[in-house]
Write an enzyme that holds these catalytic residues in place. Structure first.
Site, PDB file in Angstrom:
ATOM      1  N   ARG A 220       1.010  -1.280   0.090  1.00  0.00           N
ATOM      2  CA  ARG A 220      -0.044   0.064   0.057  1.00  0.00           C
ATOM      3  C   ARG A 220       0.919   1.133   0.109  1.00  0.00           C
ATOM      4  NH1 ARG A 220      -1.838   0.661   4.251  1.00  0.00           N
ATOM      5  NH2 ARG A 220      -1.045  -0.976   5.424  1.00  0.00           N
TER       6      ARG A 220
ATOM      7  N   HIS B 244     -10.160  -2.614  11.878  1.00  0.00           N
ATOM      8  CA  HIS B 244      -9.111  -3.633  11.434  1.00  0.00           C
ATOM      9  C   HIS B 244      -8.721  -4.523  12.303  1.00  0.00           C
ATOM     10  CE1 HIS B 244      -4.549  -3.382   9.524  1.00  0.00           C
ATOM     11  NE2 HIS B 244      -5.210  -4.501   9.162  1.00  0.00           N
TER      12      HIS B 244
ATOM     13  N   SER C 187      -0.973  -3.516  10.509  1.00  0.00           N
ATOM     14  CA  SER C 187      -0.623  -4.402   9.476  1.00  0.00           C
ATOM     15  C   SER C 187       0.521  -5.100   9.576  1.00  0.00           C
ATOM     16  CB  SER C 187      -0.434  -3.482   7.955  1.00  0.00           C
ATOM     17  OG  SER C 187      -1.659  -2.841   7.740  1.00  0.00           O
TER      18      SER C 187
ATOM     19  N   CYS D  56       1.229  -7.341  11.960  1.00  0.00           N
ATOM     20  CA  CYS D  56       1.766  -7.212  13.396  1.00  0.00           C
ATOM     21  C   CYS D  56       0.785  -8.620  14.208  1.00  0.00           C
ATOM     22  CB  CYS D  56       1.290  -6.133  13.998  1.00  0.00           C
ATOM     23  SG  CYS D  56       2.400  -4.702  13.584  1.00  0.00           S
TER      24      CYS D  56
ATOM     25  N   ASP E 105      -8.626 -10.040   9.451  1.00  0.00           N
ATOM     26  CA  ASP E 105      -8.264  -8.727   8.921  1.00  0.00           C
ATOM     27  C   ASP E 105      -9.480  -7.467   9.383  1.00  0.00           C
ATOM     28  OD1 ASP E 105      -6.084  -7.531   7.905  1.00  0.00           O
ATOM     29  OD2 ASP E 105      -7.513  -6.756   6.305  1.00  0.00           O
TER      30      ASP E 105
ATOM     31  N   ARG F 273       2.532 -12.090  -0.199  1.00  0.00           N
ATOM     32  CA  ARG F 273       1.232 -12.499   0.389  1.00  0.00           C
ATOM     33  C   ARG F 273       0.572 -13.750  -0.314  1.00  0.00           C
ATOM     34  NH1 ARG F 273      -1.452  -8.641   4.310  1.00  0.00           N
ATOM     35  NH2 ARG F 273       0.233  -7.347   4.523  1.00  0.00           N
TER      36      ARG F 273
END
Ligand code: GTP
Ligand code: SPV
Ligand code: MN
Length: 584
Positions: free
Chosen positions: A69, A226, A248, A250, A275, A367
């Site tokens: 991102r 989130h 993100s 973590c 998520d 990913r």
């Protein structure tokens, strides 16, 4: 032909601007998956992996400048700048439509425009939302198929309503100077151009289910967060649902798929989401959570059969790997894999790695994309239209120092403050420096689609409506010793911490009061069978008062940015912490 007039108009207008060679409407069928996969292989978006050992698995390599991102190119385009707030980039809506419109203009020439209808949340649930993403990336269309309930199911849910998110996406020329991710919360619209990667391009995820949904939730009285959602069944058969916000990369996916340690016999863990959580106040005064997604877009590096065996089993089939290493036998490899680095491997950029050994084999933000149904620990409650009742909320982050392993908020308002003061070391999930501590309230810094002061106020007001609120906790799996090693084993062992969390959330279990919150005594965390050095638990639970006093100043500096949009309730919590630290 799709009957919904508003959908047809949206597609027609976008096609007139982007001028694709053809338009393909996605229905979500199996036949379509096969057809799009063949197209993706032909255009080089997907490389087939060994279909014997990894059936239905493919490798995607993104452009080398398009691997995460890009927060500096992400904008909230509300009419008033104040409604985006100091933590978001803002662009006036007219300017955004104009600037991006020029890039979209003719950007799909020679390409196909895929119309991707998608449903966020279970079919038939009154809380579910429909979106339509128009994209010139067949990789995005296939990823959306794994990540959402895609195709006719969404159009059926929509009926002839025009209440859907309008998402327009084009890779254009993938040049970073022509990359923008713009959100128009007042028009339920997203325009994303110049990137083909993850949260920039799969518009259902961060763009819709977090940024637009958070703004909508503030208007309608619910929260888009989130957060992972997990169900934990004790040996006595009691199931407790916990959700957790961590920034993100973590640890949400790992926590949601946790496998209990050997010594915790009889415990079972069920994955509801990894998520995103949409949270509402139920008629019973409890907080109810739905995972709006239908798949996982998870971090690959560090995933192995010791850290996350459930993820390893999930990604044996029907998985798109993005930016991992490729072995000559059609297998995949990444840093932190079970196997040692292969003698011959192609890196995420497609270059032979072994001769040069330059950089990592897999990109640090590589990913996997996979439907949730492939996960052995998936919860049947994932499809429950009402979601699951939440007993505990965790706020966690990466902190080498200062933040103890776990502590509990005094009440909802204090818990909101613990979320609002979350800070974490940055990761590879976004472009920019890695390992720098930054404030990331509720793990929502990059995802809150409106003024964060108003957002904290909304959190406080949700608490007033909850007659049976979940208990709120702060966790930190990432403290380091003086040699840089992790003090806490993490992963499956995190269940030991969750066990105390569950006890506390059911008004059982013991704790001490400290200036920062309720803290377990070292003996309150059951470490039987955990290979922990002597005294480690005391260090993990230590409250460094001087460190916290310094931290108070950094909190004030951050809060000051919000001016009069900072709720009085947050200021009171901050003052309370200062007084308790002074007294202690
Ligand atoms: P996003 O998908 O970016 O939102 O990330 P996430 O929060 O789901 O993070 P994820 O679970 O994928 O973990 C990111 C990285 O942290 C991986 O490399 C994990 O191996 C690592 N990690 C996760 N949990 C732990 C833990 O308990 N301890 C340690 N040391 N590392 C962990
Ligand atoms: C995150 O960065 O928090 C993710 C990955 O979950 S992305 O979809 O790229 O945002
Ligand atoms: Mn995420």
């Amino acid at each position: 032909m799709v009957a919904n007039e508003s959908v047809r108009k949206f597609v027609k207008e976008a096609a007139a601007m982007c001028r694709p060679d053809d338009v393909v409407w996605c229905d979500g069928s199996e036949e379509e998956r096969e057809r799009l996969t063949r197209v993706a292989i032909r255009v080089g978006d997907l490389i087939p992996l060994d279909q014997q050992t990894l059936p239905g698995c493919y490798l995607h390599r993104s452009a080398a400048n398009d691997v995460a991102r890009t927060e500096h190119l992400t904008f909230v385009c509300s009419r008033e700048q104040d409604d985006a707030g100091p933590s978001n980039n803002w662009m006036a809506p007219d300017e955004a439509y104009d600037r991006l419109g020029r890039i979209f203009d003719g950007s799909m020439a020679g390409r196909t425009l895929y119309v991707v209808p998608f449903l966020m949340g279970p079919a038939g649930s009154p809380f579910s939302k429909v979106g339509i993403e128009l994209t010139d990336s067949v990789y995005v269309a296939l990823s959306m198929r794994a990540m959402t309930r895609m195709g006719n199911v969404a159009l059926e849910h929509l009926g002839d309503s025009d209440d859907f998110t309008r998402g327009l996406h084009s890779k254009a020329d993938l040049h970073i100077d022509r990359r923008f991710i713009c959100h128009f919360p007042e028009e339920n619209t997203i325009w994303s151009v110049g990137s083909g990667y993850g949260g920039n391009a799969l518009l259902a995820k961060k763009c819709m289910a977090l940024r637009l949904a958070s703004a909508l939730g503030a208007r309608e009285g619910w929260l888009a967060e989130h957060m992972m959602i997990v169900g934990i069944e004790s040996p006595e058969g009691e199931t407790t649902y916990v959700c957790g916000a961590l920034p993100s990369a973590c640890g949400k996916t790992n926590l949601a798929m946790l496998v209990p340690p050997e010594s915790m016999k009889g415990w079972r863990v069920f994955t509801v989401g990894d998520d995103i959580a949409w949270l509402r106040v139920g008629d019973d005064g409890r907080l109810w959570a739905v995972n709006p997604e239908a798949g996982f877009f998870g971090v690959v590096p560090g995933t192995n059969s010791r850290t996350n065996p459930n993820a390893m089993r999930t990604i044996q089939q029907n998985t798109i790997f993005t930016n991992v290493g490729l072995k000559p036998d059609g297998g995949v490899w990444w840093e932190g894999h079970d196997d040692p680095v292969p003698r011959s491997v192609t890196d995420w950029r497609g270059r032979s790695w072994n001769a040069s050994k330059q950089g990592t084999v897999a990109h640090p933000n590589s990913r996997f994309t996979v439907p949730a149904g492939e996960c052995p620990s998936i919860s049947p409650e994932r499809e429950n239209p009402n979601g699951v009742p939440i007993s505990a909320i965790l706020f966690g982050a990466r902190r080498q120092k200062l933040v103890p392993l776990v502590y509990q908020a005094f009440d909802w308002a204090h818990g909101t403050f613990l979320g609002a003061t979350l800070a974490s070391e940055t990761t590879a999930a976004a472009t920019g420096a890695v390992g720098v501590v930054r404030r990331d309230p509720m793990a929502m810094l990059p995802f809150c689609g409106y003024n964060m002061g108003d957002y904290w106020n909304h959190w406080l007001s949700m608490g007033k409506r909850l007659t049976r609120p979940p208990k709120i906790f702060r966790v930190n799996w990432f403290q380091r010793d003086d040699r840089g090693g992790f003090l806490w084993p993490g992963f499956g062992e995190n269940l030991r911490v969750l066990r105390w969390v569950i006890e506390r959330s059911r008004d059982r279990g013991t704790a001490d009061e400290s200036p920062i919150g309720y803290l377990p005594k070292p003996s309150d965390i059951d470490c039987n069978g955990a290979d922990l050095p002597d005294g480690a638990m005391s260090r993990l639970l230590h409250v460094d008062r001087d460190g916290w006093r310094t931290n108070l100043r950094s909190q004030s500096e951050f809060f000051e940015k919000f001016g009069d949009r900072l709720p009085a309730g947050i200021r009171e919590q901050h003052d309370g912490l200062r007084q308790r630290l002074r007294a202690g």
